[in-house]
Design a protein around this motif. Structure first.
Motif, PDB file in Angstrom:
ATOM      1  N   ASN A 125      11.771  -4.095  -5.981  1.00 20.45           N
ATOM      2  CA  ASN A 125      10.571  -4.347  -6.785  1.00 20.45           C
ATOM      3  C   ASN A 125       9.361  -3.767  -6.068  1.00 20.45           C
ATOM      4  O   ASN A 125       9.021  -4.190  -4.966  1.00 20.45           O
ATOM      5  CB  ASN A 125      10.389  -5.854  -7.013  1.00 20.45           C
ATOM      6  N   LEU A 126       8.710  -2.785  -6.716  1.00 20.98           N
ATOM      7  CA  LEU A 126       7.561  -2.093  -6.118  1.00 20.98           C
ATOM      8  C   LEU A 126       6.283  -2.290  -6.941  1.00 20.98           C
ATOM      9  O   LEU A 126       5.299  -1.577  -6.734  1.00 20.98           O
ATOM     10  CB  LEU A 126       7.870  -0.600  -6.010  1.00 20.98           C
ATOM     11  N   GLN A 127       6.269  -3.204  -7.857  1.00 23.36           N
ATOM     12  CA  GLN A 127       5.125  -3.379  -8.745  1.00 23.36           C
ATOM     13  C   GLN A 127       3.843  -3.659  -7.954  1.00 23.36           C
ATOM     14  O   GLN A 127       3.850  -4.395  -6.973  1.00 23.36           O
ATOM     15  CB  GLN A 127       5.397  -4.519  -9.729  1.00 23.36           C
ATOM     16  N   GLY A 128       2.753  -3.041  -8.412  1.00 22.49           N
ATOM     17  CA  GLY A 128       1.461  -3.279  -7.777  1.00 22.49           C
ATOM     18  C   GLY A 128       1.142  -2.361  -6.624  1.00 22.49           C
ATOM     19  O   GLY A 128       0.086  -2.482  -6.003  1.00 22.49           O
ATOM     20  N   ASN A 129       2.043  -1.407  -6.310  1.00 23.01           N
ATOM     21  CA  ASN A 129       1.777  -0.426  -5.260  1.00 23.01           C
ATOM     22  C   ASN A 129       1.127   0.820  -5.863  1.00 23.01           C
ATOM     23  O   ASN A 129       1.367   1.157  -7.034  1.00 23.01           O
ATOM     24  CB  ASN A 129       3.081  -0.034  -4.551  1.00 23.01           C
ATOM     25  N   PRO A 130       0.320   1.554  -5.086  1.00 19.91           N
ATOM     26  CA  PRO A 130      -0.313   2.767  -5.607  1.00 19.91           C
ATOM     27  C   PRO A 130       0.665   3.791  -6.182  1.00 19.91           C
ATOM     28  O   PRO A 130       0.338   4.496  -7.136  1.00 19.91           O
ATOM     29  CB  PRO A 130      -1.041   3.331  -4.384  1.00 19.91           C
ATOM     30  N   LEU A 131       1.885   3.878  -5.629  1.00 19.76           N
ATOM     31  CA  LEU A 131       2.831   4.884  -6.122  1.00 19.76           C
ATOM     32  C   LEU A 131       3.239   4.651  -7.570  1.00 19.76           C
ATOM     33  O   LEU A 131       3.727   5.582  -8.247  1.00 19.76           O
ATOM     34  CB  LEU A 131       4.061   4.953  -5.214  1.00 19.76           C
ATOM     35  N   CYS A 132       3.049   3.432  -8.083  1.00 15.26           N
ATOM     36  CA  CYS A 132       3.428   3.125  -9.465  1.00 15.26           C
ATOM     37  C   CYS A 132       2.594   3.913 -10.475  1.00 15.26           C
ATOM     38  O   CYS A 132       2.990   4.030 -11.641  1.00 15.26           O
ATOM     39  CB  CYS A 132       3.297   1.623  -9.720  1.00 15.26           C
ATOM     40  N   GLN A 133       1.442   4.435 -10.037  1.00 16.27           N
ATOM     41  CA  GLN A 133       0.585   5.219 -10.930  1.00 16.27           C
ATOM     42  C   GLN A 133       0.981   6.693 -10.956  1.00 16.27           C
ATOM     43  O   GLN A 133       0.408   7.475 -11.718  1.00 16.27           O
ATOM     44  CB  GLN A 133      -0.880   5.091 -10.468  1.00 16.27           C
ATOM     45  N   THR A 134       1.938   7.081 -10.139  1.00 18.58           N
ATOM     46  CA  THR A 134       2.360   8.482 -10.067  1.00 18.58           C
ATOM     47  C   THR A 134       3.225   8.839 -11.272  1.00 18.58           C
ATOM     48  O   THR A 134       4.220   8.156 -11.544  1.00 18.58           O
ATOM     49  CB  THR A 134       3.160   8.733  -8.772  1.00 18.58           C
ATOM     50  N   PRO A 135       2.884   9.905 -12.008  1.00 16.34           N
ATOM     51  CA  PRO A 135       3.707  10.314 -13.154  1.00 16.34           C
ATOM     52  C   PRO A 135       5.134  10.656 -12.711  1.00 16.34           C
ATOM     53  O   PRO A 135       5.342  11.317 -11.698  1.00 16.34           O
ATOM     54  CB  PRO A 135       2.976  11.563 -13.689  1.00 16.34           C
ATOM     55  N   GLY A 136       6.096  10.188 -13.483  1.00 20.10           N
ATOM     56  CA  GLY A 136       7.500  10.478 -13.211  1.00 20.10           C
ATOM     57  C   GLY A 136       8.064   9.774 -11.998  1.00 20.10           C
ATOM     58  O   GLY A 136       9.131  10.185 -11.487  1.00 20.10           O
TER      59      GLY A 136
ATOM     60  N   ARG B 237       0.817  -1.217   0.000  1.00 16.90           N
ATOM     61  CA  ARG B 237       0.000   0.000   0.000  1.00 16.90           C
ATOM     62  C   ARG B 237       0.854   1.273   0.000  1.00 16.90           C
ATOM     63  O   ARG B 237       0.465   2.295   0.535  1.00 16.90           O
ATOM     64  CB  ARG B 237      -0.924  -0.005   1.220  1.00 16.90           C
ATOM     65  N   ILE B 238       2.018   1.191  -0.604  1.00 13.85           N
ATOM     66  CA  ILE B 238       2.941   2.325  -0.622  1.00 13.85           C
ATOM     67  C   ILE B 238       2.470   3.343  -1.658  1.00 13.85           C
ATOM     68  O   ILE B 238       2.344   3.020  -2.853  1.00 13.85           O
ATOM     69  CB  ILE B 238       4.367   1.846  -0.932  1.00 13.85           C
ATOM     70  N   LYS B 239       2.219   4.589  -1.216  1.00 15.51           N
ATOM     71  CA  LYS B 239       1.638   5.618  -2.085  1.00 15.51           C
ATOM     72  C   LYS B 239       2.642   6.664  -2.545  1.00 15.51           C
ATOM     73  O   LYS B 239       2.460   7.279  -3.590  1.00 15.51           O
ATOM     74  CB  LYS B 239       0.488   6.319  -1.347  1.00 15.51           C
ATOM     75  N   ARG B 240       3.688   6.904  -1.766  1.00 10.22           N
ATOM     76  CA  ARG B 240       4.620   7.979  -2.078  1.00 10.22           C
ATOM     77  C   ARG B 240       6.071   7.493  -2.030  1.00 10.22           C
ATOM     78  O   ARG B 240       6.405   6.619  -1.226  1.00 10.22           O
ATOM     79  CB  ARG B 240       4.452   9.140  -1.095  1.00 10.22           C
ATOM     80  N   ALA B 241       6.893   8.105  -2.853  1.00  8.74           N
ATOM     81  CA  ALA B 241       8.315   7.740  -2.873  1.00  8.74           C
ATOM     82  C   ALA B 241       8.969   8.038  -1.531  1.00  8.74           C
ATOM     83  O   ALA B 241       9.879   7.317  -1.099  1.00  8.74           O
ATOM     84  CB  ALA B 241       9.026   8.495  -3.990  1.00  8.74           C
ATOM     85  N   SER B 242       8.509   9.083  -0.846  1.00 14.85           N
ATOM     86  CA  SER B 242       9.114   9.455   0.437  1.00 14.85           C
ATOM     87  C   SER B 242       8.976   8.353   1.481  1.00 14.85           C
ATOM     88  O   SER B 242       9.752   8.311   2.439  1.00 14.85           O
ATOM     89  CB  SER B 242       8.466  10.746   0.964  1.00 14.85           C
TER      90      SER B 242
END
Length: 406
Positions: free
Chosen positions: A378-389, A358-363
């Motif tokens: 490997n972070l695939q499938g986390n919400p942050l993957c949808q963040t542009p850039g 459930r990781i949303k932010r790079a921070s």
């Protein structure tokens, strides 16, 4: 004390629901009948008599809690003096780690914990893996470079604790990156009592009696919990699947304490995994798909190189993960992790997989920047993957991680 024990007998005979009398027995009996092998415990002969007494209380009033609490004390273990369970030396990061059986306090320049390298005392400063230097299971130090001369065929490191009453040594051979000397969890009966035939027979009889009582009182939480504890005392691996079924029944009977029971269930499953790892003589631990809600006993996983925590219910990583000094690969896919706050720098970790959390932010991943060996994430499938850039943001945040999958 003998008169006081007789007084306790009379009060319990009059009324089983007397917490103070049961508790008083737990203080008096170790004075009158001390077990020479286990400090604070009683001899087996007296223990068997007490088990018989407390069983009468169960069947008289199974909903009264006092006797169940006393029974739990009877099944408990003594608290022996701390011993050194493991000594580990790593040539690459010139460190020595000492793992204890109980949490201990060690001052940075303590003379209570002394290291000898090839029989010469070494000047070192002790610290805990998390850097807090509070009483803990594990203490480590940096070794002087002179203690690891590559030209010598071998180096012997000996650790003394408590004025030399406890000691352990290991030998690092030329060409080897590390060495260790670790006690056996199974031989030392770390997670269960050492049972004689007589005690095993009595506990087996108690287990059958409690099962009979549970059939009459199917929602009695004390009976269900005692059945679990008896099976743990007898043989945790043989009764593993049956224990899990009783945990399900116990959570249904006592839903207000389901979180506590989930953590207790996790504790028992991790203990079983440590036992299985030792029987297999392996440095790989698979704790996946066990419904774990917490992690414990990590001091016993010092030598583990691969850890699989996938498909559990973990929401955080405990700071005690710092005790896994040899961990190279960790999989924690399909959990409930939102950030890595509390995750300590793991000196040997090279690969980390956190897919479908459930990781949303790079921070939330900032702590990984100080992991010295981490190269693959490997972070695939986390919400942050949808963040542009997000890929470039992560590359800036974690410049030493060569492969980041999103």
């Amino acid at each position: 004390p003998q008169d006081e024990l007789a007084f306790s007998d009379s009060l319990i005979t009059r009324n089983f629901s007397n917490y103070s009398s049961w508790h008083y027995r737990s203080l008096l009996l170790p004075q009158l009948y001390p077990d020479p092998q286990h400090q604070g415990r009683i001899t087996e002969e007296i223990l068997l008599k007490e088990l018989d007494l407390v069983q009468n209380a169960f069947f008289t009033d199974p909903n009264d809690q006092s006797a169940w609490f006393y029974h739990r004390w009877l099944l408990g273990r003594g608290d022996p003096e701390p011993t050194i369970c493991c000594v580990y030396v790593n040539r690459e990061n010139t460190s020595l780690v000492v793992a204890f059986s109980h949490p201990v306090a060690v001052a940075p320049a303590s003379h209570d914990l002394i290291v000898f390298g090839d029989e010469s005392p070494l000047v070192v400063r002790w610290r805990t893996p998390d850097g807090k230097n509070k009483p803990g299971y594990m203490w480590l130090c940096d070794l002087p470079t002179s203690a690891l001369n590559d030209h010598w065929p071998q180096h012997t490191f000996r650790v003394l604790w408590a004025e030399g009453h406890v000691q352990k040594e290991c030998v690092l051979f030329k060409g080897h990156k590390d060495c260790w000397n670790q006690d056996s969890v199974t031989e030392e009966q770390v997670f269960r009592c050492e049972l004689s035939f007589e005690k095993s027979t009595v506990l087996q009889s108690e287990l059958e009696s409690c099962k009979e009582l549970q059939a009459l009182e199917p929602e009695n939480k004390w009976c269900l919990l005692t059945i679990i504890l008896l099976m743990r005392a007898l043989d945790p691996l043989v009764y593993e699947q049956e224990t899990l079924r009783y945990f399900t029944a116990l959570k249904a009977a006592d839903p207000m304490r389901s979180s506590y029971l989930n953590d207790l269930r996790s504790k028992f499953l991790i203990e079983n995994s440590v036992l299985k790892m030792e029987y297999a003589d392996s440095r790989v631990v698979d704790l996946s798909q066990k419904g774990l809600t917490s992690l414990c006993h990590l001091e016993h996983l010092l030598l583990v190189t691969h850890l699989n925590l996938s498909n559990n219910l973990l929401s955080v990583f405990p700071p005690t993960l710092a005790m896994m000094r040899c961990l190279e690969v960790m999989e924690a896919d399909n959990n409930q992790i939102e950030n890595l706050e509390g995750l300590p720098p793991l000196p040997s970790l090279e690969e980390l997989s956190l897919c479908n959390n459930r990781i949303k932010r790079a921070s939330a991943l900032r702590t990984l920047a100080v992991f010295p060996a981490l190269v693959q994430l490997n972070l695939q499938g986390n919400p942050l993957c949808q963040t542009p850039g997000i890929q470039s943001e992560l590359a800036t945040l974690l410049p030493n991680v060569t492969t980041i999958l999103t």
